[in-house]
Design an enzyme around this catalytic site. Structure first.
Site, PDB file in Angstrom:
ATOM      1  N   TYR A 105       2.751  -8.208 -22.008  1.00  0.00           N
ATOM      2  CA  TYR A 105       2.592  -8.599 -20.148  1.00  0.00           C
ATOM      3  C   TYR A 105       3.508  -7.743 -19.746  1.00  0.00           C
ATOM      4  CZ  TYR A 105       2.183 -10.710 -16.165  1.00  0.00           C
ATOM      5  OH  TYR A 105       1.507 -10.074 -14.538  1.00  0.00           O
ATOM      6  N   ARG A 158      -1.817  -4.726  -5.285  1.00  0.00           N
ATOM      7  CA  ARG A 158      -0.819  -4.790  -5.780  1.00  0.00           C
ATOM      8  C   ARG A 158      -0.432  -5.284  -7.202  1.00  0.00           C
ATOM      9  NH1 ARG A 158       4.004  -7.744  -6.132  1.00  0.00           N
ATOM     10  NH2 ARG A 158       2.843  -7.229  -8.730  1.00  0.00           N
ATOM     11  N   LYS A 176      -2.069 -12.997 -17.954  1.00  0.00           N
ATOM     12  CA  LYS A 176      -0.730 -14.506 -17.719  1.00  0.00           C
ATOM     13  C   LYS A 176      -1.213 -15.510 -18.252  1.00  0.00           C
ATOM     14  CE  LYS A 176       2.346 -12.834 -14.460  1.00  0.00           C
ATOM     15  NZ  LYS A 176       3.208 -13.667 -13.102  1.00  0.00           N
ATOM     16  N   GLU A 247      -2.595 -14.011  -7.796  1.00  0.00           N
ATOM     17  CA  GLU A 247      -1.152 -12.903  -8.436  1.00  0.00           C
ATOM     18  C   GLU A 247      -1.523 -11.207  -7.928  1.00  0.00           C
ATOM     19  OE1 GLU A 247       0.416 -14.304 -11.426  1.00  0.00           O
ATOM     20  OE2 GLU A 247       1.321 -12.113 -11.176  1.00  0.00           O
ATOM     21  N   ASP A 248      -1.233 -10.748  -7.345  1.00  0.00           N
ATOM     22  CA  ASP A 248      -0.550  -9.224  -7.563  1.00  0.00           C
ATOM     23  C   ASP A 248      -2.054  -9.251  -6.479  1.00  0.00           C
ATOM     24  OD1 ASP A 248       1.349  -9.542  -9.140  1.00  0.00           O
ATOM     25  OD2 ASP A 248       0.337  -7.497 -11.080  1.00  0.00           O
ATOM     26  N   ASP A 270       2.323 -16.701  -7.620  1.00  0.00           N
ATOM     27  CA  ASP A 270       3.549 -16.617  -8.527  1.00  0.00           C
ATOM     28  C   ASP A 270       4.066 -15.560  -8.369  1.00  0.00           C
ATOM     29  OD1 ASP A 270       4.336 -17.379 -10.878  1.00  0.00           O
ATOM     30  OD2 ASP A 270       3.641 -14.797 -11.601  1.00  0.00           O
ATOM     31  N   ASP A 271       4.030 -14.557  -7.174  1.00  0.00           N
ATOM     32  CA  ASP A 271       5.207 -13.024  -6.522  1.00  0.00           C
ATOM     33  C   ASP A 271       5.710 -13.933  -6.026  1.00  0.00           C
ATOM     34  OD1 ASP A 271       2.806 -11.267  -8.298  1.00  0.00           O
ATOM     35  OD2 ASP A 271       1.643 -11.711  -7.052  1.00  0.00           O
ATOM     36  N   ASN A 411       9.231  -3.689 -11.240  1.00  0.00           N
ATOM     37  CA  ASN A 411       7.954  -3.911 -12.658  1.00  0.00           C
ATOM     38  C   ASN A 411       8.313  -2.812 -12.733  1.00  0.00           C
ATOM     39  OD1 ASN A 411       9.067  -5.666 -14.577  1.00  0.00           O
ATOM     40  ND2 ASN A 411       7.864  -7.577 -13.290  1.00  0.00           N
TER      41      ASN A 411
HETATM   42  P1  NAD Z   1       5.594  -6.063  -2.153  1.00  0.00           P
HETATM   43  O1  NAD Z   1       4.499  -5.080  -1.471  1.00  0.00           O
HETATM   44  O2  NAD Z   1       5.792  -7.423  -1.185  1.00  0.00           O
HETATM   45  O3  NAD Z   1       7.119  -5.699  -1.376  1.00  0.00           O
HETATM   46  C1  NAD Z   1       7.966  -4.452  -1.585  1.00  0.00           C
HETATM   47  C2  NAD Z   1       9.153  -4.421  -0.785  1.00  0.00           C
HETATM   48  O4  NAD Z   1       9.850  -2.655  -0.699  1.00  0.00           O
HETATM   49  C3  NAD Z   1       8.455  -4.169   1.212  1.00  0.00           C
HETATM   50  O5  NAD Z   1       9.292  -4.861   1.698  1.00  0.00           O
HETATM   51  C4  NAD Z   1       8.921  -3.268   1.457  1.00  0.00           C
HETATM   52  O6  NAD Z   1       9.012  -2.364   2.873  1.00  0.00           O
HETATM   53  C5  NAD Z   1       9.780  -2.220   0.426  1.00  0.00           C
HETATM   54  N1  NAD Z   1      10.257  -1.212  -0.047  1.00  0.00           N
HETATM   55  C6  NAD Z   1       9.140  -0.089  -0.538  1.00  0.00           C
HETATM   56  N2  NAD Z   1       9.727   1.371  -0.840  1.00  0.00           N
HETATM   57  C7  NAD Z   1      10.943   1.222  -0.464  1.00  0.00           C
HETATM   58  C8  NAD Z   1      11.511   1.968   0.188  1.00  0.00           C
HETATM   59  N3  NAD Z   1      11.466   3.816  -0.634  1.00  0.00           N
HETATM   60  N4  NAD Z   1      12.615   1.685  -0.139  1.00  0.00           N
HETATM   61  C9  NAD Z   1      13.236   0.493   0.944  1.00  0.00           C
HETATM   62  N5  NAD Z   1      12.026  -0.137   0.536  1.00  0.00           N
HETATM   63  C10 NAD Z   1      11.306  -0.238   0.466  1.00  0.00           C
HETATM   64  O7  NAD Z   1       5.966  -6.017  -4.042  1.00  0.00           O
HETATM   65  P2  NAD Z   1       6.821  -7.363  -4.334  1.00  0.00           P
HETATM   66  O8  NAD Z   1       5.356  -8.093  -4.540  1.00  0.00           O
HETATM   67  O9  NAD Z   1       7.545  -7.481  -3.420  1.00  0.00           O
HETATM   68  O10 NAD Z   1       7.478  -6.391  -5.943  1.00  0.00           O
HETATM   69  C11 NAD Z   1       8.493  -5.025  -5.620  1.00  0.00           C
HETATM   70  C12 NAD Z   1       8.450  -5.464  -7.491  1.00  0.00           C
HETATM   71  O11 NAD Z   1       9.214  -6.784  -7.548  1.00  0.00           O
HETATM   72  C13 NAD Z   1       7.620  -4.863  -8.274  1.00  0.00           C
HETATM   73  O12 NAD Z   1       7.791  -4.228  -9.111  1.00  0.00           O
HETATM   74  C14 NAD Z   1       7.189  -6.303  -8.821  1.00  0.00           C
HETATM   75  O13 NAD Z   1       7.166  -5.630 -10.016  1.00  0.00           O
HETATM   76  C15 NAD Z   1       8.997  -6.620  -8.712  1.00  0.00           C
HETATM   77  N6  NAD Z   1       8.777  -8.268  -9.337  1.00  0.00           N
HETATM   78  C16 NAD Z   1       9.519  -8.505 -10.335  1.00  0.00           C
HETATM   79  C17 NAD Z   1       9.135 -10.186 -10.840  1.00  0.00           C
HETATM   80  C18 NAD Z   1      10.037 -10.456 -11.917  1.00  0.00           C
HETATM   81  O14 NAD Z   1      10.661  -9.151 -12.470  1.00  0.00           O
HETATM   82  N7  NAD Z   1      10.005 -11.890 -12.376  1.00  0.00           N
HETATM   83  C19 NAD Z   1       8.663 -11.256 -10.274  1.00  0.00           C
HETATM   84  C20 NAD Z   1       7.806 -10.044  -9.171  1.00  0.00           C
HETATM   85  C21 NAD Z   1       7.492  -8.587  -8.781  1.00  0.00           C
END
Ligand code: NAD
Length: 554
Positions: A105, A158, A176, A247-248, A270-271, A411
């Site tokens: 993963y 995504r 997953k 997912e994603d 899950d996200d 990530n």
């Molecule tokens: P998403 O696309 O739904 O949201 C991203 C957000 O970031 C949006 O609101 C966007 O406007 C904002 N954004 C993008 N570029 C930006 C910038 N330069 N400045 C400020 N804001 C900005 O994505 P998501 O599903 O919310 O995932 C976001 C991140 O979180 C990913 O890297 C993902 O890998 C990580 N994530 C981690 C975990 C975990 O650690 N358990 C779980 C889920 C997601």
């Protein structure tokens, strides 16, 4: 061996013989077939003569694994083993979970998805293309295991923090589901990875002559919605007992699909929900270190998407459960998105998930300015943009708080807002740190800090196991909140003493079982469980899990 209504799928009568047995990864034991089995299952001569034990096979596999000198090579080795002998694959994975989880993963799965076309050896899962519209049920029926119970589905838009990878996103559902089996013991027979190929807007893939997906622009609007609707209906028809994990998906579709289907099907995202539960559990156990009650946290999120607003919503629910008024709880959650601080003054048209968190306050453009203005107790990075928690920001957090909470959740590792080392060094070891991708322990000023990984794997396998074991008709937010509380309760004082706000991954099976029990309890409590309640819920669920040990076939 065959227990109807339980999570063990096979009966002896289903057993094929000869090469068909060796080609079935769910049944194959390779060199561990006994002399007796070799004679009676038409295997004599198809294997080298010596019979090995599973422990010996595992030892050999581990040597082979360590011989591979890159993470991607190790990923290829493990997936090849999975496609040949799932029992051995899961034995190896479970016994070396801390070492191998980052391979199957995050972070390696991200690299594997990027390279999915070039490392492609053997198909796994179902790709359903938008050109299959009108015959999605027929495609689902091609899946050889007729009783899929847990489906992880992506449309590849995504992938982690890597963006639109189209059909290459298949690595995510596969990874997953491997975690469902390794961490919660869901039998691999019941697991079905699906990639919905609706095209891609990734120009590099569109122009790559060897791209394995549909070379057309991503379907949007009615064409997309009709395809998803057909898929969800077909799932209900072909796999009526299945739980579906989204997912994603890109964030506009993720929220829409969850709202459209969460009351119609047994599904979750899950996200949004898994991430929210794992982060909430982290905040709950962080409170034991900061000595600040949850209700006194002031959260500032960098990113207001699926992960960020999902965490915000569960934080609000947790405070409401403590008797805090919803409006007061929301005032404790601040967000910065790509346009700046999320305040009403901005006056822009906000999607529902963001509008719920728009605050009365002064607009500032950058995250650094927002930190100065809000003076948060916790910063949570979920924008998928790396290196944004600068030394200056981290030092300010340390100036505002005795124990600042720093969650760098984006990530893969390259997108993390800061490293564990940066967080500890800039706060003189006072940060309560967690990340999305794993970081090695950090030695700072004579103390070793073990960073926690806010990995969704702590939550979703247990939630899935609980829901399947009691045959829940829905997966609700209250089940995820129960899972978060159960996870936080598993963190020991020893873990906290090392700075770790999540329990050790080596106990993941026990953790998932506890979570499954709390989720099933919640389902029974709310009338959502369709299996008669056993007297001893934990023992019943435990009896349903898959353990990677070989069965005697004769
Ligand atoms: P998403 O696309 O739904 O949201 C991203 C957000 O970031 C949006 O609101 C966007 O406007 C904002 N954004 C993008 N570029 C930006 C910038 N330069 N400045 C400020 N804001 C900005 O994505 P998501 O599903 O919310 O995932 C976001 C991140 O979180 C990913 O890297 C993902 O890998 C990580 N994530 C981690 C975990 C975990 O650690 N358990 C779980 C889920 C997601």
């Amino acid at each position: 061996m065959n227990q109807p209504d339980s999570l063990h799928p096979f009966g002896r009568r289903d057993l094929p013989g000869g090469a068909a047995l060796l080609n079935n990864p769910l049944l194959n034991k390779l060199t561990a077939f006994s002399e007796h089995e070799r004679d009676n299952l038409r295997l004599r001569g198809l294997l080298p003569p010596r019979v090995f034990t599973m422990q010996e096979q595992e030892r050999r596999s581990l040597i082979q694994f360590h011989r591979k000198d890159s993470a991607l090579e190790r990923y290829i080795f493990l997936t090849t083993l999975q496609n040949r002998n799932e029992t051995l694959f899961y034995r190896l994975l479970l016994d070396h979970i801390e070492e191998m989880m980052p391979i199957i993963y995050t972070p390696t799965v991200g690299e594997a998805c990027l390279e999915y076309g070039s490392i492609f050896r053997q198909p796994r899962g179902l790709w359903i293309g938008i050109r299959d519209k009108g015959r999605v049920a027929e495609v689902l029926r091609n899946w050889p295991n007729h009783d899929a119970r847990i489906i992880v589905v992506t449309d590849g838009e995504r992938i982690l923090g890597l963006g639109d990878l189209g059909a290459l996103g298949m690595g995510i559902p596969i990874g997953k589901l491997a975690l469902y089996t390794a961490c919660a013991g869901i039998h691999p027979y019941y697991c079905l990875p699906i990639c919905l190929d609706v095209g891609t807007d990734n120009e590099k893939l569109l122009n790559d002559p060897l791209y394995i997906g549909l070379q057309q622009k991503r379907a949007r609007g009615a064409a997309y919605d009709e395809f998803i609707e057909e898929f969800m209906r077909a799932m209900g028809e072909v796999f009526p007992k299945a739980l579906i994990q989204f997912e994603d998906f890109g964030n506009s579709n993720a929220f829409r699909l969850l709202h459209r289907y969460q009351d119609r099907a047994c599904c979750f995202n899950d996200d949004i929900q898994g991430t929210a539960a794992v982060a909430l559990a982290g905040l709950m156990s962080a409170a034991r270190l900061t000595k600040r009650p949850l209700r006194e946290e002031r959260l500032l999120f960098f990113g207001a998407g699926e992960a960020g607003t999902g965490i915000g919503e569960y934080f609000v629910s947790a405070l409401k459960a403590e008797g805090v008024a919803e409006a007061d709880a929301r005032r404790r959650c601040w967000f910065v998105d790509s346009r700046g601080l999320l305040v009403r003054e901005r006056g822009d048209q906000l999607p529902e998930h963001k509008a719920a968190f728009a605050q009365d306050g002064k607009f500032v453009k950058t995250f650094a300015e927002a930190v100065e203005q809000i003076k948060p107790t916790a910063i949570i990075g979920v924008a998928g943009v790396g290196k944004t928690f600068t030394t200056d920001i981290l030092e300010k957090m340390a100036a505002y708080n005795e124990r600042p909470i720093i969650f760098a959740l984006s990530n893969p590792t390259s997108k993390a807002e800061c490293t564990a080392e940066e967080a500890y060094a800039s706060t003189k070891g006072r940060a309560v740190f967690a990340s999305g991708s794993p970081f090695a322990p950090v030695k700072y000023d004579g103390t070793t800090y073990v960073p926690g990984q806010g990995n969704n794997v702590y939550i979703f396998p247990g939630v899935g196991l609980g829901a399947l074991a009691c045959q829940a008709s829905a997966v609700t937010d209250s089940m995820f909140l129960a899972a978060a509380r159960t996870l936080a309760a598993q963190v020991t004082d020893d873990d906290l003493a090392q700075g770790r706000i999540y329990p050790q991954l080596s106990s993941i099976r026990a953790i998932s079982l506890q979570i499954a029990v709390s989720v099933a309890e919640e389902a029974y409590h709310n009338g959502l469980a369709h299996r008669q309640r056993p007297d001893d819920l934990a023992a019943d669920i435990q009896s349903q899990v898959f353990n990677p040990v070989y069965q005697d076939y004769l």
